[in-house]
Design a protein around this motif. Structure first.
Motif, PDB file in Angstrom:
ATOM      1  N   LEU A 148       0.826  -1.200   0.000  1.00 24.46           N
ATOM      2  CA  LEU A 148       0.000   0.000   0.000  1.00 24.46           C
ATOM      3  C   LEU A 148       0.865   1.258   0.000  1.00 24.46           C
ATOM      4  O   LEU A 148       0.529   2.267  -0.642  1.00 24.46           O
ATOM      5  CB  LEU A 148      -0.931  -0.010   1.210  1.00 24.46           C
ATOM      6  CG  LEU A 148      -2.020   1.065   1.245  1.00 24.46           C
ATOM      7  CD1 LEU A 148      -2.867   1.021  -0.012  1.00 24.46           C
ATOM      8  CD2 LEU A 148      -2.893   0.890   2.479  1.00 24.46           C
ATOM      9  N   ILE A 152       0.903   4.639  -2.359  1.00 25.79           N
ATOM     10  CA  ILE A 152       0.957   5.996  -1.818  1.00 25.79           C
ATOM     11  C   ILE A 152       2.138   6.753  -2.420  1.00 25.79           C
ATOM     12  O   ILE A 152       2.028   7.945  -2.763  1.00 25.79           O
ATOM     13  CB  ILE A 152       1.032   5.947  -0.277  1.00 25.79           C
ATOM     14  CG1 ILE A 152      -0.303   5.447   0.297  1.00 25.79           C
ATOM     15  CG2 ILE A 152       1.389   7.313   0.307  1.00 25.79           C
ATOM     16  CD1 ILE A 152      -0.247   5.067   1.758  1.00 25.79           C
ATOM     17  N   LEU A 254      -7.633   3.794  -5.841  1.00 25.99           N
ATOM     18  CA  LEU A 254      -7.820   2.946  -4.661  1.00 25.99           C
ATOM     19  C   LEU A 254      -9.098   2.117  -4.790  1.00 25.99           C
ATOM     20  O   LEU A 254      -9.114   0.932  -4.470  1.00 25.99           O
ATOM     21  CB  LEU A 254      -7.871   3.803  -3.399  1.00 25.99           C
ATOM     22  CG  LEU A 254      -7.948   3.035  -2.080  1.00 25.99           C
ATOM     23  CD1 LEU A 254      -6.656   2.265  -1.823  1.00 25.99           C
ATOM     24  CD2 LEU A 254      -8.242   3.978  -0.910  1.00 25.99           C
ATOM     25  N   TYR A 293      -4.725   4.267   3.994  1.00 24.05           N
ATOM     26  CA  TYR A 293      -4.411   5.084   2.825  1.00 24.05           C
ATOM     27  C   TYR A 293      -4.843   6.534   3.029  1.00 24.05           C
ATOM     28  O   TYR A 293      -4.064   7.470   2.799  1.00 24.05           O
ATOM     29  CB  TYR A 293      -5.081   4.500   1.589  1.00 24.05           C
ATOM     30  CG  TYR A 293      -4.936   5.373   0.360  1.00 24.05           C
ATOM     31  CD1 TYR A 293      -3.862   5.227  -0.487  1.00 24.05           C
ATOM     32  CD2 TYR A 293      -5.883   6.361   0.069  1.00 24.05           C
ATOM     33  CE1 TYR A 293      -3.710   6.040  -1.596  1.00 24.05           C
ATOM     34  CE2 TYR A 293      -5.745   7.176  -1.032  1.00 24.05           C
ATOM     35  CZ  TYR A 293      -4.656   7.016  -1.862  1.00 24.05           C
ATOM     36  OH  TYR A 293      -4.509   7.832  -2.948  1.00 24.05           O
TER      37      TYR A 293
END
Length: 359
Positions: A148, A152, A254, A293
């Motif tokens: 993740l 980002i 996402l 996130y």
């Protein structure tokens, strides 16, 4: 250690074969990198993973390369864009350390009947339906966080540093364009067995938010598009499959990622739908992914607000599945792995409606 575990190359399917000598000759004359390693004719194998563009291993005596090309048959307008994949990865390389070195992009369709591009092979392991390692839950959790954090990092790239990347920005209105664009793609890929999605499309139109930002997005970010260090699976060493990458709203990226994220408590059909190891103990839930996130990116989020991104992600996934099913339905491919895509579209229709009804 180098491994292809989880994505072994196999003999090339007859329908996907190409003129290997022609590719080898083109590379000797046009390669941007590794030209000294490209003598002779490579051994060619095909990777079975993926259901869109075709991916091959070119095995030279001193170096392995990867070739990507579109499938045969009628393609959706704007899909299977080899130039997009090549240019974006080439431009991202100085800003994002998870892309392969680009070797060359051939636009001369006389070479193999389509354009194609070639890149270095990133050594590591691609996690597919099941992890090739037995890891304790805490290490799985760290692997999830690492993956993740790569997303980002991508969404934090300053696209103004590259004219090639900035060229993919069309400014505000990304969410609106995506709803309209995927609705049109769905209409163009309908088959006799396609259900009635009009109420779902109407709900998306009514609930679409404004863009939260304009960032570099991958648009197909999944575990099976990541390469993990074979000796340290908590470390991502590469991101693959940039076919749909662009500049747009990162929350849409996402949402697209989480449309594939099947968790352990999902229903039986969705569990059969799973292509990633997202049910293994230690994996985060979709809600945990969204929370981490948004906290890192500084976006305010509520379950009600997230509902749009979840429904749109599933709708977009249904369109992708329908486009593949269209090719199989009309006999443009004989690959039997595509036979399940029709029922998958019907399931996603039901799933979208259940999420909408819960609002």
């Amino acid at each position: 250690m180098t491994t292809d575990e989880g994505n072994p190359a196999k003999p090339v399917r007859d329908e996907d074969a190409f003129d290997v000598e022609a590719v080898a000759g083109w590379l000797r004359d046009n390669a941007l990198a590794f030209r000294d390693d490209l003598d002779g004719t490579p051994e060619v194998r095909q990777f079975p993973g993926g259901a869109s563009n075709l991916t091959y291993l070119l095995r030279y005596p001193s170096r392995d390369l990867i070739l990507r090309r579109p499938p045969s048959g009628v393609k959706a307008a704007g899909a299977h864009d080899m130039g997009r994949e090549f240019v974006i990865q080439h431009a991202l390389a100085p800003l994002f350390p998870y892309v392969a070195t680009m070797v060359g992009h051939c636009t001369d369709e006389s070479v193999i009947g389509s354009d194609f591009y070639v890149m270095e092979k990133i050594d590591g392991t691609i996690p597919r339906r099941d992890l090739p390692w037995e890891l304790p839950p805490e290490e799985v959790s760290r692997m999830c966080e690492s993956a993740l954090d790569v997303l980002i990092a991508l969404h934090s790239v300053d696209v103004s540093q590259s004219a090639d990347l900035g060229a993919y920005s069309r400014g505000d209105g990304y969410v609106d364009r995506q709803v309209g664009g995927w609705t049109k793609r769905f209409a163009n890929a309908r088959t006799d067995d396609t259900g009635d999605w009009s109420d779902i499309v109407a709900w998306l139109e009514e609930h679409k938010p404004g863009d939260v930002a304009q960032r570099m997005i991958h648009n197909d970010f999944r575990f099976d598009n990541l390469v993990l260090d074979a000796d340290d699976p908590q470390r991502v060493v590469g991101v693959l499959d940039w076919e749909m990458a662009t500049v747009g709203d990162p929350l849409m990226d996402l949402g697209g990622m989480l449309s594939y994220w099947v968790q352990a408590d999902d229903d039986e059909f969705f569990l059969l739908f799973r292509r990633q190891p997202t049910t293994v103990p230690g994996m985060w839930t979709r809600a945990e992914v969204v929370e981490h996130y948004c906290e890192r990116m500084g976006f305010d989020m509520t379950p009600e607000r997230w509902r749009f991104y979840e429904v749109f992600g599933l709708f977009r996934l249904a369109v992708i599945a329908q486009q593949i099913w269209y090719r199989y339905f009309h006999g443009q491919t004989t690959n039997e792995q595509y036979a399940v895509f029709g029922p998958a579209v019907g399931y996603l229709e039901t799933r979208c409606r259940s999420i909408i009804a819960a609002s």
